[in-house]
Design a protein around this motif. Structure first.
Motif, PDB file in Angstrom:
ATOM      1  N   ALA A 273      83.194  51.257  68.509  1.00 54.09           N
ATOM      2  CA  ALA A 273      84.316  51.605  67.633  1.00 54.09           C
ATOM      3  C   ALA A 273      84.138  52.999  67.032  1.00 54.09           C
ATOM      4  N   LYS A 274      82.884  53.422  66.895  1.00 56.62           N
ATOM      5  CA  LYS A 274      82.595  54.751  66.339  1.00 56.62           C
ATOM      6  C   LYS A 274      82.205  55.741  67.417  1.00 56.62           C
ATOM      7  N   ASN A 275      82.277  55.323  68.684  1.00 59.36           N
ATOM      8  CA  ASN A 275      81.888  56.194  69.809  1.00 59.36           C
ATOM      9  C   ASN A 275      80.470  56.730  69.625  1.00 59.36           C
ATOM     10  N   THR A 276      79.588  55.895  69.135  1.00 58.18           N
ATOM     11  CA  THR A 276      78.253  56.356  68.750  1.00 58.18           C
ATOM     12  C   THR A 276      77.174  55.430  69.297  1.00 58.18           C
ATOM     13  N   VAL A 277      76.096  56.046  69.742  1.00 61.74           N
ATOM     14  CA  VAL A 277      74.891  55.323  70.138  1.00 61.74           C
ATOM     15  C   VAL A 277      73.760  55.819  69.249  1.00 61.74           C
TER      16      VAL A 277
ATOM     17  N   LEU B  11      83.510  64.652  79.126  1.00 59.49           N
ATOM     18  CA  LEU B  11      82.887  63.965  77.996  1.00 59.49           C
ATOM     19  C   LEU B  11      81.894  64.897  77.325  1.00 59.49           C
ATOM     20  N   GLN B  12      81.959  64.985  75.999  1.00 63.30           N
ATOM     21  CA  GLN B  12      80.997  65.781  75.241  1.00 63.30           C
ATOM     22  C   GLN B  12      80.190  64.874  74.332  1.00 63.30           C
ATOM     23  N   LEU B  13      78.906  65.185  74.221  1.00 65.95           N
ATOM     24  CA  LEU B  13      77.992  64.398  73.414  1.00 65.95           C
ATOM     25  C   LEU B  13      77.314  65.301  72.398  1.00 65.95           C
ATOM     26  N   VAL B  14      77.178  64.806  71.172  1.00 62.71           N
ATOM     27  CA  VAL B  14      76.522  65.585  70.131  1.00 62.71           C
ATOM     28  C   VAL B  14      75.475  64.716  69.455  1.00 62.71           C
ATOM     29  N   GLU B  15      74.216  65.175  69.525  1.00 63.97           N
ATOM     30  CA  GLU B  15      73.128  64.449  68.878  1.00 63.97           C
ATOM     31  C   GLU B  15      72.896  64.983  67.464  1.00 63.97           C
ATOM     32  N   SER B  16      72.379  64.124  66.625  1.00 62.47           N
ATOM     33  CA  SER B  16      71.978  64.536  65.277  1.00 62.47           C
ATOM     34  C   SER B  16      70.905  63.573  64.777  1.00 62.47           C
ATOM     35  N   GLY B  17      70.269  63.945  63.676  1.00 65.44           N
ATOM     36  CA  GLY B  17      69.303  63.054  63.052  1.00 65.44           C
ATOM     37  C   GLY B  17      67.851  63.445  63.235  1.00 65.44           C
ATOM     38  N   GLY B  18      67.615  64.483  64.020  1.00 64.20           N
ATOM     39  CA  GLY B  18      66.241  64.915  64.204  1.00 64.20           C
ATOM     40  C   GLY B  18      65.687  65.570  62.945  1.00 64.20           C
ATOM     41  N   GLY B  19      64.380  65.848  62.983  1.00 64.87           N
ATOM     42  CA  GLY B  19      63.765  66.501  61.839  1.00 64.87           C
ATOM     43  C   GLY B  19      62.261  66.380  61.884  1.00 64.87           C
TER      44      GLY B  19
ATOM     45  N   VAL C  57      77.097  61.049  69.259  1.00 65.71           N
ATOM     46  CA  VAL C  57      78.532  60.822  69.121  1.00 65.71           C
ATOM     47  C   VAL C  57      79.253  61.392  70.330  1.00 65.71           C
ATOM     48  N   ALA C  58      80.124  60.583  70.910  1.00 65.03           N
ATOM     49  CA  ALA C  58      80.868  60.991  72.104  1.00 65.03           C
ATOM     50  C   ALA C  58      82.278  61.432  71.732  1.00 65.03           C
ATOM     51  N   SER C  59      82.819  62.306  72.560  1.00 61.49           N
ATOM     52  CA  SER C  59      84.148  62.854  72.282  1.00 61.49           C
ATOM     53  C   SER C  59      85.267  61.939  72.725  1.00 61.49           C
ATOM     54  N   ARG C  60      84.936  60.895  73.456  1.00 60.59           N
ATOM     55  CA  ARG C  60      85.968  59.991  73.948  1.00 60.59           C
ATOM     56  C   ARG C  60      85.852  58.626  73.317  1.00 60.59           C
ATOM     57  N   SER C  61      86.963  57.932  73.266  1.00 54.14           N
ATOM     58  CA  SER C  61      86.967  56.589  72.705  1.00 54.14           C
ATOM     59  C   SER C  61      86.675  55.530  73.754  1.00 54.14           C
ATOM     60  N   THR C  62      86.355  55.949  74.979  1.00 53.59           N
ATOM     61  CA  THR C  62      86.064  54.982  76.043  1.00 53.59           C
ATOM     62  C   THR C  62      84.574  54.902  76.309  1.00 53.59           C
TER      63      THR C  62
END
Length: 128
Positions: free
Chosen positions: A75-79, A2-10, A23-28
């Motif tokens: 549904a978007k694999n996102t937290v 499983l790969q995770l990518v964060e964004s939105g910092g600043g 965002v996760a690389s898997r749909s599960t």
């Protein structure tokens, strides 16, 4: 893997808001508990918030209760981590982490050692 990518910092002024995404690389993703952690220079990594895989129960560190909100869109694999009323002490690198079917959630989900999968982090700086 499983790969995770964060964004939105600043950079944001005190009292401002940011929304972080993981965002996760898997749909599960719905089978994984997700935690948000942060690490400031010279400090240990600390749990900020987490969300259970089973019933989407949420948990928060005392320092962010009432200001941060965690949510998930399977549904978007996102937290997401919505951060409001930011303070200078919120400045840190923020990481999301995932663990499959973490249990018991309440006792473990704010502990970094509970997670096997980590993102690369996103910097949040709160300063005037």
């Amino acid at each position: 893997q499983l790969q995770l990518v964060e964004s939105g910092g600043g950079l944001v002024r005190p009292g401002g808001s940011l929304r972080l995404s993981c965002v996760a690389s898997r749909s599960t993703l719905n089978y994984y508990a997700i935690g948000w952690f942060r690490q400031a220079p010279g400090k240990e990594r600390e749990g900020v918030s987490c969300i259970a895989y089973s019933d989407a129960s949420t948990y928060y560190a005392d320092s962010v209760k009432g200001r941060f909100t965690i949510s998930r869109d399977n549904a978007k694999n996102t937290v997401y981590l919505q951060m409001d009323t930011l303070k200078s002490e919120d400045t840190a690198v923020y990481y999301c982490a995932a663990e499959r079917k973490l249990t018991p959630v309440q006792a473990n989900c704010l502990k970094p050692v509970s997670y096997d999968y980590w993102g690369q982090g996103t910097q949040v700086t709160v300063s005037s």
